[in-house]
Design an enzyme around this catalytic site. Structure first.
Site, PDB file in Angstrom:
ATOM      1  N   ASN A 163      -3.787   6.101  -0.763  1.00 39.80           N
ATOM      2  CA  ASN A 163      -3.309   6.312   0.608  1.00 39.80           C
ATOM      3  C   ASN A 163      -2.654   7.674   0.808  1.00 39.80           C
ATOM      4  O   ASN A 163      -2.601   8.175   1.928  1.00 39.80           O
ATOM      5  CB  ASN A 163      -2.365   5.182   1.014  1.00 39.80           C
ATOM      6  CG  ASN A 163      -3.153   3.927   1.325  1.00 39.80           C
ATOM      7  OD1 ASN A 163      -4.239   4.003   1.896  1.00 39.80           O
ATOM      8  ND2 ASN A 163      -2.638   2.774   0.929  1.00 39.80           N
ATOM      9  N   GLU A 197      -5.292  -0.105  -7.867  1.00 43.06           N
ATOM     10  CA  GLU A 197      -4.254   0.844  -8.306  1.00 43.06           C
ATOM     11  C   GLU A 197      -3.154   0.052  -8.994  1.00 43.06           C
ATOM     12  O   GLU A 197      -2.661  -0.928  -8.424  1.00 43.06           O
ATOM     13  CB  GLU A 197      -3.630   1.546  -7.094  1.00 43.06           C
ATOM     14  CG  GLU A 197      -4.360   2.762  -6.615  1.00 43.06           C
ATOM     15  CD  GLU A 197      -3.607   3.465  -5.481  1.00 43.06           C
ATOM     16  OE1 GLU A 197      -3.254   4.631  -5.635  1.00 43.06           O
ATOM     17  OE2 GLU A 197      -3.374   2.837  -4.431  1.00 43.06           O
ATOM     18  N   HIS A 214      -2.313  -2.946  -6.449  1.00 40.85           N
ATOM     19  CA  HIS A 214      -2.832  -2.606  -5.114  1.00 40.85           C
ATOM     20  C   HIS A 214      -4.357  -2.678  -5.030  1.00 40.85           C
ATOM     21  O   HIS A 214      -5.067  -1.822  -5.567  1.00 40.85           O
ATOM     22  CB  HIS A 214      -2.335  -1.196  -4.722  1.00 40.85           C
ATOM     23  CG  HIS A 214      -2.739  -0.795  -3.348  1.00 40.85           C
ATOM     24  ND1 HIS A 214      -3.039   0.499  -2.989  1.00 40.85           N
ATOM     25  CD2 HIS A 214      -2.901  -1.535  -2.209  1.00 40.85           C
ATOM     26  CE1 HIS A 214      -3.366   0.530  -1.717  1.00 40.85           C
ATOM     27  NE2 HIS A 214      -3.295  -0.683  -1.217  1.00 40.85           N
ATOM     28  N   SER A 246       0.825  -1.204   0.000  1.00 40.32           N
ATOM     29  CA  SER A 246       0.000   0.000   0.000  1.00 40.32           C
ATOM     30  C   SER A 246       0.859   1.255   0.000  1.00 40.32           C
ATOM     31  O   SER A 246       0.335   2.351  -0.087  1.00 40.32           O
ATOM     32  CB  SER A 246      -0.930  -0.002   1.204  1.00 40.32           C
ATOM     33  OG  SER A 246      -0.215  -0.299   2.366  1.00 40.32           O
TER      34      SER A 246
HETATM   35  N1  CAA Z   1     -15.582  -9.730   2.196  1.00 39.48           N
HETATM   36  C1  CAA Z   1     -16.486  -9.936   1.227  1.00 39.48           C
HETATM   37  N2  CAA Z   1     -17.655  -9.272   1.153  1.00 39.48           N
HETATM   38  C2  CAA Z   1     -17.928  -8.380   2.101  1.00 39.48           C
HETATM   39  C3  CAA Z   1     -17.026  -8.101   3.142  1.00 39.48           C
HETATM   40  C4  CAA Z   1     -15.804  -8.822   3.167  1.00 39.48           C
HETATM   41  N3  CAA Z   1     -14.882  -8.616   4.107  1.00 39.48           N
HETATM   42  N4  CAA Z   1     -17.564  -7.137   3.932  1.00 39.48           N
HETATM   43  C5  CAA Z   1     -18.758  -6.831   3.403  1.00 39.48           C
HETATM   44  N5  CAA Z   1     -18.974  -7.563   2.291  1.00 39.48           N
HETATM   45  C6  CAA Z   1     -20.128  -7.489   1.402  1.00 39.48           C
HETATM   46  C7  CAA Z   1     -21.391  -7.908   2.077  1.00 39.48           C
HETATM   47  O1  CAA Z   1     -21.591  -9.286   1.938  1.00 39.48           O
HETATM   48  C8  CAA Z   1     -22.437  -7.116   1.357  1.00 39.48           C
HETATM   49  O2  CAA Z   1     -22.778  -7.795   0.169  1.00 39.48           O
HETATM   50  P1  CAA Z   1     -24.249  -7.672  -0.479  1.00 39.48           P
HETATM   51  O3  CAA Z   1     -24.310  -6.297  -1.068  1.00 39.48           O
HETATM   52  O4  CAA Z   1     -24.252  -8.756  -1.483  1.00 39.48           O
HETATM   53  O5  CAA Z   1     -25.214  -7.851   0.622  1.00 39.48           O
HETATM   54  C9  CAA Z   1     -21.732  -5.823   0.966  1.00 39.48           C
HETATM   55  O6  CAA Z   1     -20.321  -6.112   1.058  1.00 39.48           O
HETATM   56  C10 CAA Z   1     -22.074  -4.717   1.896  1.00 39.48           C
HETATM   57  O7  CAA Z   1     -21.799  -5.167   3.217  1.00 39.48           O
HETATM   58  P2  CAA Z   1     -22.737  -4.890   4.477  1.00 39.48           P
HETATM   59  O8  CAA Z   1     -24.149  -4.664   4.044  1.00 39.48           O
HETATM   60  O9  CAA Z   1     -22.468  -5.918   5.510  1.00 39.48           O
HETATM   61  O10 CAA Z   1     -22.112  -3.623   5.108  1.00 39.48           O
HETATM   62  P3  CAA Z   1     -21.959  -2.181   4.538  1.00 39.48           P
HETATM   63  O11 CAA Z   1     -23.075  -1.792   3.630  1.00 39.48           O
HETATM   64  O12 CAA Z   1     -21.701  -1.379   5.758  1.00 39.48           O
HETATM   65  O13 CAA Z   1     -20.645  -2.238   3.646  1.00 39.48           O
HETATM   66  C11 CAA Z   1     -18.322  -2.004   3.396  1.00 39.48           C
HETATM   67  C12 CAA Z   1     -19.422  -2.698   4.152  1.00 39.48           C
HETATM   68  C13 CAA Z   1     -18.385  -2.407   1.919  1.00 39.48           C
HETATM   69  C14 CAA Z   1     -17.015  -2.481   4.005  1.00 39.48           C
HETATM   70  C15 CAA Z   1     -18.536  -0.447   3.500  1.00 39.48           C
HETATM   71  O14 CAA Z   1     -18.663  -0.081   4.839  1.00 39.48           O
HETATM   72  C16 CAA Z   1     -17.409   0.349   2.882  1.00 39.48           C
HETATM   73  O15 CAA Z   1     -17.346   0.542   1.682  1.00 39.48           O
HETATM   74  N6  CAA Z   1     -16.474   0.849   3.750  1.00 39.48           N
HETATM   75  C17 CAA Z   1     -15.302   1.593   3.290  1.00 39.48           C
HETATM   76  C18 CAA Z   1     -14.258   0.601   2.825  1.00 39.48           C
HETATM   77  C19 CAA Z   1     -13.036   1.300   2.329  1.00 39.48           C
HETATM   78  O16 CAA Z   1     -12.902   2.523   2.287  1.00 39.48           O
HETATM   79  N7  CAA Z   1     -12.061   0.471   1.922  1.00 39.48           N
HETATM   80  C20 CAA Z   1     -10.793   0.975   1.450  1.00 39.48           C
HETATM   81  C21 CAA Z   1      -9.847   0.989   2.593  1.00 39.48           C
HETATM   82  S1  CAA Z   1      -8.314   1.649   2.095  1.00 39.48           S
HETATM   83  C22 CAA Z   1      -7.511   0.344   1.459  1.00 39.48           C
HETATM   84  O17 CAA Z   1      -7.935  -0.774   1.434  1.00 39.48           O
HETATM   85  C23 CAA Z   1      -6.197   0.700   0.932  1.00 39.48           C
HETATM   86  C24 CAA Z   1      -5.074   0.480   1.836  1.00 39.48           C
HETATM   87  O18 CAA Z   1      -3.998   0.217   1.335  1.00 39.48           O
HETATM   88  C25 CAA Z   1      -5.136   0.679   3.291  1.00 39.48           C
END
Ligand code: CAA
Length: 291
Positions: A190, A152, A140, A119
């Site tokens: 990031n 990315e 990424h 990342s």
């Molecule tokens: N694995 C697989 N599927 C998952 C999952 C996981 N860990 N977590 C959630 N899901 C799926 C669920 O099954 C659900 O699917 P359906 O639409 O088929 O029902 C869908 O995602 C939505 O989940 P929920 O309804 O349980 O929960 P939510 O609506 O609150 O969404 C989330 C969860 C998608 C994580 C949402 O909160 C979100 O988008 N959060 C922000 C995530 C983000 O910003 N990620 C980037 C982080 S930065 C990064 O990764 C880069 C780095 O280098 C640090």
């Protein structure tokens, strides 16, 4: 470059997600980790995520079974030498990643493309320690991998066009969208996200708002799916701190100074969801703010 077989190093949070989406897209996947427990856990997570997709009619049971049958596991890193594309997704520490590439290089076929899911670490520096900097790049994924649309793609200084094009074709086969980033500290996502999270921690540290008021403000005020402190716990506070340090060291600008409160949480071992406690305490039924 015809990519059929993909090697994934690391079966943790990111690695099992990468294996999942590669297998669903039809690639044969060889998943590697340093102990059997980590491999079993990773495959268990993949199964339960696919089961959830089947139960929500996002995937058929036949497609799930076919995807699972395309995933094999190995404790023997050199076996990944026979794959067309390696995605390294081990711990976010440069020495660990370098050691993996050094162990792997003598066993690689001539055309294997090497990538890292880092990342923030310099792709050019990681590439320079291998025998093929022109066939090396950053790949990424975002967490959770099966859900997030973006990948990315980061070119090191030596990455050649056929390598970039082959990785871009893989992203398209996954049904995801690629964004191209030059190889500067923390790339694009990031570079922008972590200073925002760090600023949220300063906002807490300086008493401007509580955990709840900061997260509520950003969720309801800017339509982010998670507040910045909730998101920091989701990513892992050690990862957030490591990325801030890469920005601070690599760009030498005080605006990237990690918040002392973030450092304190990491020193306490309160790393977020994965350790049960971070800006929220996850050990009960509902997350409870820790400040
Ligand atoms: N694995 C697989 N599927 C998952 C999952 C996981 N860990 N977590 C959630 N899901 C799926 C669920 O099954 C659900 O699917 P359906 O639409 O088929 O029902 C869908 O995602 C939505 O989940 P929920 O309804 O349980 O929960 P939510 O609506 O609150 O969404 C989330 C969860 C998608 C994580 C949402 O909160 C979100 O988008 N959060 C922000 C995530 C983000 O910003 N990620 C980037 C982080 S930065 C990064 O990764 C880069 C780095 O280098 C640090």
């Amino acid at each position: 470059m015809d990519i059929r077989k993909v090697g994934v190093v690391g079966a943790g949070q990111m690695g099992n997600g990468i294996a999942h989406v590669m297998a669903v897209a039809g690639y044969d996947v060889l998943l590697n980790d340093i102990n059997q427990e980590a491999l079993d856990k990773g495959v268990g997570v993949i199964k339960s995520n696919m089961d959830r997709m089947v139960s929500r009619d996002k995937m058929t049971a036949e497609d799930r079974d076919a995807a699972l049958s395309r995933i094999t596991t190995t404790l023997d890193l050199p076996e990944l030498g026979a794959t067309d594309l390696v995605v390294e997704s081990a711990t976010e520490r440069e020495t660990v990643k370098q050691a993996i590439f050094e162990d792997l290089v003598p066993h690689l076929g001539p055309d294997t493309i090497l990538t890292s899911n880092t990342s923030s670490i310099s792709i050019t520096r990681l590439a320079s320690r291998t025998d093929r900097p022109e066939k090396f790049m950053g790949f990424h994924f975002m967490n959770p991998v099966p859900v997030m649309q973006l990948v990315e793609l980061i070119r090191g200084i030596a990455t050649d066009k056929p390598t970039y094009d082959a990785c871009l074709a893989v992203v398209e086969n996954l049904g995801k969208t690629a964004a191209s980033s030059e190889d500067f500290p923390a790339f694009i996502v990031n570079r922008i996200l972590m200073p925002m999270i760090n600023e949220a921690v300063y906002t807490l540290y300086e008493g401007v708002g509580s955990v709840i008021s900061i997260d509520t403000s950003m969720k309801l005020g800017t339509n982010h799916p998670m507040g910045p402190l909730e998101l920091a716990d989701f990513i892992g506070l050690d990862t957030c701190l490591a990325i801030m340090n890469v920005l601070h060291d690599g760009l030498a600008d005080t605006k990237y100074r990690p918040c002392p409160l973030l450092t304190k949480y990491v020193e306490a071992g309160w790393l977020g969801r994965k350790t049960g406690r971070g800006f929220y305490d996850y050990r009960g039924e509902e997350p409870v703010p820790t400040r």
